[in-house]
Structures are given as C-alpha cells and as structure tokens.
Scaffold this active site. Structure first.
Site, mmCIF file in Angstrom:
data_model
loop_
_atom_site.group_PDB
_atom_site.id
_atom_site.type_symbol
_atom_site.label_atom_id
_atom_site.label_comp_id
_atom_site.label_asym_id
_atom_site.label_seq_id
_atom_site.Cartn_x
_atom_site.Cartn_y
_atom_site.Cartn_z
ATOM 1 C CB ILE A 51 -1.101 0.065 1.387
ATOM 2 C CG1 ILE A 51 -1.849 -1.107 0.967
ATOM 3 C CG2 ILE A 51 -1.509 1.335 1.457
ATOM 4 C CD1 ILE A 51 -2.784 -1.178 2.236
ATOM 5 C CB THR A 111 14.004 4.757 4.047
ATOM 6 O OG1 THR A 111 13.102 4.153 2.913
ATOM 7 C CG2 THR A 111 15.380 4.837 3.623
ATOM 8 C CG ASP A 112 10.211 0.644 5.634
ATOM 9 O OD1 ASP A 112 11.355 0.469 5.594
ATOM 10 O OD2 ASP A 112 9.333 -0.345 5.378
ATOM 11 C CG ASP A 132 5.690 -1.371 10.252
ATOM 12 O OD1 ASP A 132 4.656 -1.537 10.013
ATOM 13 O OD2 ASP A 132 6.176 -0.174 9.477
#
Length: 245
Positions: A11, A94-95, A116
């Site tokens: 997403i 990077t997330d 996460d």
C-alpha cells in the site's frame, strides 16, 4: 503544508501535515500519477518527502520535484535526527528508520521498541540517547499463510480474517490460529524481554496491527500513522539542517 509519502510493499500512504499535525491521509494499492496530481493541485503543499520499499517511477519523482518547492527522496544518505548504530546502514529500510524517528519524537529520552506489522514484521530498538541500535525482520501474516500453502501439497490458502480459537477445530482454523497466535507469542516475547532488560516502551504500527493490538500485553502505544509522522519529522529536520549550514 507538507506532503509525506510512504510507498510500502502493498500500500502507498500519503499524509498532509501542518507543522506536526496530521491534517489528512490517503492510501491506495494502485499508484496513478493523476491521483497524485489531483492531491498536489488541491492542497498545494510546499515541501515533501518520499520513502519507498520498492522502485519509484521517474515520472512520479519528476512530478513531485516540479510541484514542490522542496522535495526529498528519503535514502540512506539523508541527515537524520537519530544516530545509526548498524553495520550495513545502506541496506537499512528507510521505512524502519521513519518509524523509529516517529516514535522517538513522541517519547523523547526513552528506550523504545518499534514493531511494524505489515507485509513483513520489523522489530527495532532505539535507546534513550537517540541511537538506532538495529532490530529484526520476520514474516508478516500473509507471507506465513502463503508459505504454508505454497510449500505443502495439501494445505489450503486462507485469509487472516476469521475465527482464531486457541486450538484449531478444522484445517482452516488450525492454520489461521497457528499463524496468528504464533505472531502474538512471538511479539509478546519481544515486548516482555525489552521491558525487562531495557525498560522499553513499545510502539505498534503497520496495516496488520489491528489483528494484534488488543492481544498483546505491555506498555503499548498504537499509532497507525507512525511512519508518516516520522517522515514529517525528517522533512522538518532537513529544513533546519540545511539552514544551519
């Protein structure tokens, strides 16, 4: 107004910010340039940042560069408000860093565990000095369910949605409970260990958090916009960093 973009494995999410406040969010599975153009034209943000776990089209990057006064593609050479203690920083997602920054600015000077739960599950640690110390990567729910189907001859492919009894009463619930209860126990062990050894506070984020947030114990902060908030903080930091030069 700032625009921040998190393009994940499944997403793409967009956040619009005034200062540090989330004004509006959008998400899509299908990335269309017309959709981006409409948002940019309607809200007219001045600055933006994008992080992605997959390749970004050059046409989208060009649109963002042309539409914004300041635009940053978040790569591993961008200045950060956290220090990085990781042997291969160039391969660090990077997330993951954005989520760590988002958590850090909400709970400064605390040891933090950031979980996460998305396509993959990441478990990262930031210490009270603001140093990212690394973490682990595991399979998300859909990947586990797919693996059981793909690597066996007879197990069906099932959804995360449905009954999750403590013991499966048929093949479908046996698979679903095995996967989902397995993740609960896996993450529960991380939370317990980091609370004991590091006195850490835990942040939960990611698209699959909804399945687990009420089943995990500990000092938990659930924030579905954690990565977007972290990206916004990184964007603000860039403006401060380059002004100081």
């Amino acid at each position: 107004m700032y625009i921040v973009i998190d393009q994940g494995n499944t997403i793409l999410k967009i956040g619009l910010f005034e200062g540090k406040a989330v004004i509006k969010t959008f998400q899509t599975k299908e990335v269309k340039q017309e959709w981006f153009y409409s948002i940019l034209k309607t809200y007219q943000p001045q600055a933006g940042i994008l992080c992605s776990t997959r390749e970004v089209s050059e046409s989208l990057l060009s649109l963002l560069r042309e539409s914004l006064s300041y635009f940053y593609e978040f790569k591993n050479n961008l200045p950060l408000p956290l220090s990085i203690d990781y042997q291969t920083p160039r391969t660090l997602g990077t997330d993951r860093l954005a989520a760590a920054v988002g958590a850090w600015y909400q709970k400064l000077n605390n040891n933090l565990l950031i979980i996460d739960i998305g396509t993959a599950i990441t478990i990262d640690f930031v210490n009270r000095k603001g140093i990212y110390k690394g973490g682990n990567i595991s399979l998300g729910p859909a990947m586990r369910l797919n693996a059981l189907h793909y690597f066996t001859n007879s197990l069906p492919l099932i959804s995360e949605n449905g009954n999750i009894p403590i013991r499966g009463y048929d093949t479908e619930t046996a698979i679903r409970s095995g996967v989902m209860e397995g993740i609960v126990h896996e993450l529960g062990s991380y939370i317990e260990e980091y609370e004991k050894k590091e006195n850490a506070l835990t942040f939960l984020t990611g698209g699959n958090t909804i399945y687990f947030e009420k089943r995990l114990k500990g000092t938990l902060f659930v924030d579905k916009h954690l990565v977007l908030k972290g990206l916004n903080e990184i964007l603000i930091y860039q403006k401060k960093f380059f002004k100081s030069k």
